[in-house]
Design a protein around this motif. Structure first.
Motif, mmCIF file in Angstrom:
data_model
loop_
_atom_site.group_PDB
_atom_site.id
_atom_site.type_symbol
_atom_site.label_atom_id
_atom_site.label_comp_id
_atom_site.label_asym_id
_atom_site.label_seq_id
_atom_site.Cartn_x
_atom_site.Cartn_y
_atom_site.Cartn_z
ATOM 1 N N GLY A 1 22.136 12.835 31.787
ATOM 2 C CA GLY A 1 22.656 11.762 30.950
ATOM 3 C C GLY A 1 21.567 10.810 30.478
ATOM 4 O O GLY A 1 20.402 10.911 30.885
ATOM 5 N N LEU B 1 22.541 7.296 19.490
ATOM 6 C CA LEU B 1 23.191 7.205 20.795
ATOM 7 C C LEU B 1 23.872 5.855 20.969
ATOM 8 O O LEU B 1 24.983 5.769 21.511
ATOM 9 N N GLU C 1 31.745 7.098 32.273
ATOM 10 C CA GLU C 1 31.332 7.959 31.162
ATOM 11 C C GLU C 1 30.736 7.107 30.043
ATOM 12 O O GLU C 1 30.496 5.910 30.216
ATOM 13 N N SER C 2 30.520 7.740 28.912
ATOM 14 C CA SER C 2 29.894 7.066 27.766
ATOM 15 C C SER C 2 30.677 5.806 27.391
ATOM 16 O O SER C 2 31.895 5.824 27.273
ATOM 17 N N ASN D 1 25.428 8.642 27.336
ATOM 18 C CA ASN D 1 26.084 9.938 27.500
ATOM 19 C C ASN D 1 25.931 10.386 28.957
ATOM 20 O O ASN D 1 25.097 9.862 29.696
ATOM 21 N N ARG E 1 28.009 11.740 32.802
ATOM 22 C CA ARG E 1 29.047 11.278 33.729
ATOM 23 C C ARG E 1 28.381 10.849 35.034
ATOM 24 O O ARG E 1 27.446 11.497 35.509
ATOM 25 N N ARG F 1 27.119 5.562 18.987
ATOM 26 C CA ARG F 1 28.255 6.327 19.510
ATOM 27 C C ARG F 1 29.083 5.505 20.496
ATOM 28 O O ARG F 1 30.222 5.871 20.806
ATOM 29 N N ASP G 1 18.671 15.029 18.977
ATOM 30 C CA ASP G 1 19.788 14.661 19.851
ATOM 31 C C ASP G 1 19.520 13.377 20.617
ATOM 32 O O ASP G 1 20.456 12.668 20.991
ATOM 33 N N ASP G 2 18.218 13.087 20.897
ATOM 34 C CA ASP G 2 17.891 11.882 21.682
ATOM 35 C C ASP G 2 17.538 10.704 20.783
ATOM 36 O O ASP G 2 16.861 9.767 21.219
#
Length: 449
Positions: free
Chosen positions: A386, A294, A360-361, A342, A344, A297, A288-289
């Motif tokens: 985040g 990232l 946000e992102s 990622n 908020r 995205r 995920d990291d």
């Protein structure tokens, strides 16, 4: 004849003749006493010059030792002349003898004479001086003393190596301290086939940035060296201004790299022959990291290829945060620009209880303080865990030049902050330009800053 008369007669009896001068035992004793006294005074004067006078004048260690050594040579010559004259030796009578001795010394002591004059050259030109870190024939150490015949070098293991001065003049020597102590270090790394180069680059740069002895500018980089028989061969290149600590730094980085590889499941191969059926790793199976994912995205970098993503990773770093972390505080000076990958984040200003915005992102913040060199205009707090992509002041210009879409988006956002831009002198309140022209003008000024 009593004892004193006999002693006087014995000490005054000539032992040898130099030209018109007669040398007796008493003259030799007088010469020894004078020489000893003058040598003692010379050493005290030399120590006073080296440790007090030159220190107070702010002279560095290398030139200080050179001045003190040359001064000791001159004083020693002066003491010899004074001593010979004190015992009645006619120096003009020594001319022929000195010529004969000089011819003999030049033939029999060529190496010693070469070392002596090489030492004088080192002291005057100072390509190497006391305190410098040098490398000669695989020996790495600090210059401790430059004498008339040889130079003492203390290795990192505190072993003293005596090197003749003529070798230092005639050989190729690496002086790590010459003019600038900053040096680039190459740390080779080999990983197994199938390792994602971007995943590896992120891991190595993360480790390098954790060591305070690694300089942030020039920034560390990763080179893909070659394809080995069973390995992918990379090099981590970093700069340090502590060349004497290169080996300890490499050792510490290797320990950290081993831990980081274990955490990221990056394999270090060993020679073997394995037959297997390869199955490609899909995007859904990546962690995920995974920083390249990232970054992709974010709309700004969605279409970037691997080479562009790797360039981004070299210019910035990942920062993770938890709920409540304060990323920047209003009124403080800022050196970093933040791009949200990622999570908020709440934007708050003094005098207002509620947040003025939620980021946000794909959003970014911190660009005003970095580019305009003004205090932070707001406080940004994490509302949830985040990840951010952080770029320092030195690399932000390169990022804007390589990423025109980011420059355009940043100009759009800057144009919305007219009051801040007016106070910074980037926008005049009476401007009659159209919005596109206004954005291009702002962007040119931002890049110039």
């Amino acid at each position: 004849m009593d004892l004193f008369d006999r002693l006087e007669q014995w000490t005054s009896t000539p032992l040898l003749r130099l030209g018109s001068s007669q040398i007796s035992l008493g003259s030799l004793i007088l010469l020894a006493v004078l020489a000893g006294l003058l040598l003692y005074l010379m050493r005290q004067m030399n120590r006073w010059l080296r440790e007090i006078v030159l220190v107070r004048l702010g002279v560095e260690r290398g030139p200080r030792e050179a001045i003190a050594t040359i001064t000791s040579y001159l004083l020693t010559s002066l003491i010899l002349i004074i001593g010979l004259q004190a015992i009645g030796v006619d120096l003009s009578s020594l001319t022929v003898l000195a010529g004969v001795l000089g011819l003999g010394l030049s033939l029999g002591l060529q190496r010693l004479a070469a070392s002596f004059f090489s030492g004088i050259t080192l002291l005057i030109e100072q390509p190497i001086k006391v305190g410098d870190l040098v490398s000669l024939d695989g020996v790495l150490g600090t210059v401790e003393k430059i004498s008339f015949r040889a130079t003492a070098v203390r290795t990192l293991d505190h072993v003293h190596v005596i090197v003749p001065n003529d070798r230092l003049v005639d050989s190729n020597i690496i002086n790590w301290s010459y003019q600038n102590t900053a040096s680039r270090v190459h740390l080779p790394i080999s990983v197994a086939y199938g390792t994602d180069p971007l995943w590896l680059t992120d891991a190595l740069l993360t480790v390098a940035r954790q060591d305070s002895r690694v300089l942030t500018q020039p920034a560390p980089t990763v080179w893909f060296r070659s394809f080995g028989d069973s390995t992918l061969n990379f090099e981590l290149l970093f700069w340090t201004d502590r060349p004497e600590l290169i080996e300890p730094i490499k050792s510490d980085l290797n320990f950290r790299i081993a831990s980081e590889f274990e955490r990221r499941e990056i394999q270090i191969p060993f020679p073997q022959l394995v037959l297997h059926r390869h199955r490609s790793v899909t995007t859904s199976e990546l962690p995920d990291d995974y920083l390249p994912s990232l970054l992709r995205r974010v709309d700004l970098f969605r279409d970037y290829d691997d080479s562009q993503i790797r360039w981004l990773i070299e210019k910035g770093r990942r920062r993770t945060c938890v709920v409540g972390d304060v990323l920047c505080r209003e009124g403080e000076l800022g050196e970093e620009f933040y791009l949200i990958l990622n999570g908020r984040f709440s934007v708050q200003v003094k005098g207002r209880e509620e947040a003025i915005a939620t980021l946000e992102s794909g959003n970014f913040f911190g660009e005003l303080a970095v580019m305009l060199d003004i205090p932070r205009t707001a406080t940004v707090v994490a509302l949830e865990p985040g990840t951010l992509f952080v770029v320092d002041r030195n690399n932000l210009r390169h990022l804007l030049e390589r990423c025109p879409n980011l420059s355009q988006v940043m100009a759009e956002q800057l144009a919305q902050r007219q009051q801040v831009l007016t106070n910074a002198g980037l926008l005049t309140p009476t401007a009659n330009q159209s919005r596109p022209d206004q954005l291009r003008g702002i962007l040119r000024r931002v890049l110039r800053l």
